[in-house]
Scaffold this active site. Sequence first.
Site, PDB file in Angstrom:
ATOM      1  N   LYS A  31      20.659  -5.443  39.654  1.00 29.76           N
ATOM      2  CA  LYS A  31      22.120  -5.529  39.574  1.00 29.76           C
ATOM      3  C   LYS A  31      22.635  -6.383  40.715  1.00 29.76           C
ATOM      4  O   LYS A  31      22.292  -6.158  41.864  1.00 29.76           O
ATOM      5  CB  LYS A  31      22.717  -4.114  39.635  1.00 29.76           C
ATOM      6  CG  LYS A  31      24.229  -4.093  39.561  1.00 29.76           C
ATOM      7  CD  LYS A  31      24.770  -2.700  39.289  1.00 29.76           C
ATOM      8  CE  LYS A  31      24.392  -1.705  40.353  1.00 29.76           C
ATOM      9  NZ  LYS A  31      24.995  -0.376  40.085  1.00 29.76           N
ATOM     10  N   CYS A  48      33.614 -16.452  41.714  1.00 22.79           N
ATOM     11  CA  CYS A  48      33.075 -16.936  40.436  1.00 22.79           C
ATOM     12  C   CYS A  48      33.017 -15.830  39.397  1.00 22.79           C
ATOM     13  O   CYS A  48      32.567 -14.728  39.668  1.00 22.79           O
ATOM     14  CB  CYS A  48      31.668 -17.508  40.654  1.00 22.79           C
ATOM     15  SG  CYS A  48      30.880 -18.083  39.132  1.00 22.79           S
ATOM     16  N   CYS A  50      32.080 -17.076  36.098  1.00 25.31           N
ATOM     17  CA  CYS A  50      31.316 -17.723  35.016  1.00 25.31           C
ATOM     18  C   CYS A  50      29.810 -17.587  35.226  1.00 25.31           C
ATOM     19  O   CYS A  50      29.029 -17.948  34.351  1.00 25.31           O
ATOM     20  CB  CYS A  50      31.698 -19.191  34.883  1.00 25.31           C
ATOM     21  SG  CYS A  50      30.987 -20.269  36.155  1.00 25.31           S
ATOM     22  N   HIS A  63      32.400 -23.731  36.531  1.00 31.36           N
ATOM     23  CA  HIS A  63      33.009 -23.225  35.292  1.00 31.36           C
ATOM     24  C   HIS A  63      33.560 -24.374  34.445  1.00 31.36           C
ATOM     25  O   HIS A  63      33.601 -24.261  33.223  1.00 31.36           O
ATOM     26  CB  HIS A  63      34.123 -22.210  35.614  1.00 31.36           C
ATOM     27  CG  HIS A  63      35.215 -22.762  36.458  1.00 31.36           C
ATOM     28  ND1 HIS A  63      35.253 -22.648  37.823  1.00 31.36           N
ATOM     29  CD2 HIS A  63      36.315 -23.476  36.105  1.00 31.36           C
ATOM     30  CE1 HIS A  63      36.326 -23.245  38.288  1.00 31.36           C
ATOM     31  NE2 HIS A  63      36.986 -23.765  37.279  1.00 31.36           N
TER      32      HIS A  63
HETATM   33 FE1  FES Z   1      32.161 -19.830  38.222  1.00 36.57          FE
HETATM   34 FE2  FES Z   1      34.228 -21.307  39.036  1.00 36.57          FE
HETATM   35  S1  FES Z   1      34.280 -19.441  38.042  1.00 36.57           S
HETATM   36  S2  FES Z   1      32.115 -21.678  39.282  1.00 36.57           S
END
Ligand code: FES
Length: 82
Positions: A31, A48, A50, A63
């Site tokens: 995790k 982040c 993504c 992203h």
């Molecule tokens: Fe993952 Fe921007 S949200 S790099």
Amino acid sequence: GISYYSYQTIKKAKEAGSGQVNPGIRKDINKVVDFIDIEDITEKVSLCRCWRSKNWPYCDGAHGTHNKETGDNTGPVVVKHK
Ligand code: FES
């Protein structure tokens, strides 16, 4: 407890990599959890969401490429002082 069926389903999904959000960050651990002290955030910080940043847990703009390639609409969460 977890049923045998669920266990098998999860095991198969893990083997196939299906349904996974995280393509490559710290895959050697169970995790991924990150801690940031509020006091260390001077003005604001972009985190982040993504799972493609090379500067995890911070957004590095990856992203944008991910969204372009997949039609997704991900972006960071920006934490800031008022
Ligand atoms: Fe993952 Fe921007 S949200 S790099």
